[in-house]
Design an enzyme around this catalytic site. Structure first.
Site, PDB file in Angstrom:
ATOM      1  N   ASN A 112      50.561  36.242  43.547  1.00  0.00           N
ATOM      2  CA  ASN A 112      49.619  36.757  42.559  1.00  0.00           C
ATOM      3  C   ASN A 112      48.415  37.357  43.275  1.00  0.00           C
ATOM      4  O   ASN A 112      48.078  36.947  44.380  1.00  0.00           O
ATOM      5  CB  ASN A 112      49.154  35.588  41.667  1.00  0.00           C
ATOM      6  CG  ASN A 112      48.160  36.029  40.609  1.00  0.00           C
ATOM      7  OD1 ASN A 112      48.322  37.084  39.972  1.00  0.00           O
ATOM      8  ND2 ASN A 112      47.123  35.240  40.406  1.00  0.00           N
ATOM      9  N   HIS A 114      44.320  37.867  42.708  1.00  0.00           N
ATOM     10  CA  HIS A 114      43.213  37.382  41.872  1.00  0.00           C
ATOM     11  C   HIS A 114      41.919  38.043  42.347  1.00  0.00           C
ATOM     12  O   HIS A 114      41.657  38.110  43.549  1.00  0.00           O
ATOM     13  CB  HIS A 114      43.111  35.857  41.978  1.00  0.00           C
ATOM     14  CG  HIS A 114      42.042  35.293  41.103  1.00  0.00           C
ATOM     15  ND1 HIS A 114      42.216  35.161  39.739  1.00  0.00           N
ATOM     16  CD2 HIS A 114      40.790  34.881  41.367  1.00  0.00           C
ATOM     17  CE1 HIS A 114      41.105  34.675  39.208  1.00  0.00           C
ATOM     18  NE2 HIS A 114      40.223  34.486  40.180  1.00  0.00           N
TER      19      HIS A 114
HETATM   20  C1  GRF Z   1      43.287  42.882  38.606  1.00  0.00           C
HETATM   21  O1  GRF Z   1      41.906  42.810  38.845  1.00  0.00           O
HETATM   22  C2  GRF Z   1      43.959  41.623  39.109  1.00  0.00           C
HETATM   23  O2  GRF Z   1      43.365  41.080  40.229  1.00  0.00           O
HETATM   24  C3  GRF Z   1      43.783  40.684  37.940  1.00  0.00           C
HETATM   25  O3  GRF Z   1      43.937  41.495  36.800  1.00  0.00           O
HETATM   26  C4  GRF Z   1      43.603  42.848  37.120  1.00  0.00           C
HETATM   27  C5  GRF Z   1      44.785  43.679  36.761  1.00  0.00           C
HETATM   28  O4  GRF Z   1      44.540  45.049  36.879  1.00  0.00           O
HETATM   29  N1  GRF Z   1      44.679  39.558  38.031  1.00  0.00           N
HETATM   30  P1  GRF Z   1      45.732  46.078  36.762  1.00  0.00           P
HETATM   31  O5  GRF Z   1      46.452  45.791  35.455  1.00  0.00           O
HETATM   32  O6  GRF Z   1      46.623  45.900  37.940  1.00  0.00           O
HETATM   33  O7  GRF Z   1      45.076  47.436  36.737  1.00  0.00           O
END
Ligand code: GRF
Length: 194
Positions: A112, A114
């Site tokens: 994942n 984050h």
């Molecule tokens: C990203 O900031 C990721 O770290 C978090 O949710 C956001 C998703 O952005 N978990 P995207 O959908 O990839 O543009």
């Protein structure tokens, strides 16, 4: 840039709930010769996830599962992934928490991204909390998913400086740029160590 045909790469699924900018970035990465992954499936809990459009655009199968019954959704996903021989999962803005049982089927093979420097600021509304606490730095982290929220083994982190005029939106934008660089690097690092 050299583009690969996708042979011998690790069959991967990306789980999303929203915009999918990390998904788009990972798809582009997966097409490079040196990339260890090929993305075979996009999975979402949200039929309105904007990122689903990348399935059509890049000709990758998409599937939406209703997580109101998480048990049923996970069983269906598992069977779908097994059929497609997928054994690596990248969560990219996926807003549901996967069960311990599901995670056990992919030991160490679900990762994942984050938007904080874990272990700080696990969970939601990361940027707002970081700004409120007047932190000088934030960043992003790629980690292995275990049964505790945002708590699995860290693969890579990238630090980002917070400016005096920063707000949560500008910080999110700044960190997202780094996420797009970090996620492919973390995948290469993890998969070359297995
Ligand atoms: C990203 O900031 C990721 O770290 C978090 O949710 C956001 C998703 O952005 N978990 P995207 O959908 O990839 O543009």
């Amino acid at each position: 840039m050299a583009i690969s045909t996708g042979t011998k790469k690790i069959k991967t699924a990306v789980f999303i709930s929203g915009t999918g900018s990390n998904l788009e970035n990972l798809i582009k990465f997966s097409k490079l010769v040196k990339s260890p992954i090929s993305i075979e499936q996009i999975i979402s809990d949200n039929p309105k996830a904007k990122g689903l459009k990348f399935g059509k655009y890049f000709k990758i199968k998409t599937a939406v599962y209703n997580f109101r019954n998480i048990n049923k959704a996970e069983k269906e996903i598992l069977s779908d992934l097994r059929k497609k021989k997928i054994n690596f999962i990248c969560l990219a803005g996926f807003m549901k928490i996967l069960s311990k049982k599901f995670i056990q089927n992919f030991r160490g093979k679900i990762i994942n991204i984050h938007p904080s420097l874990l272990p700080k600021y696990k969970g939601l509304n990361t940027h707002q909390r970081v700004i409120k606490n007047k932190e000088n730095f934030s960043g992003c982290t790629v980690h292995i998913v275990n049964s505790k929220l945002d708590a699995g083994k860290i693969i890579l982190k990238k630090k980002v400086k917070i400016s005096k005029k920063e707000n949560s939106k500008s910080l999110a934008r700044k960190i997202l740029i780094q996420e797009h660089k970090l996620y492919p690097r973390a995948i290469k690092k993890l998969l070359s160590s297995l």
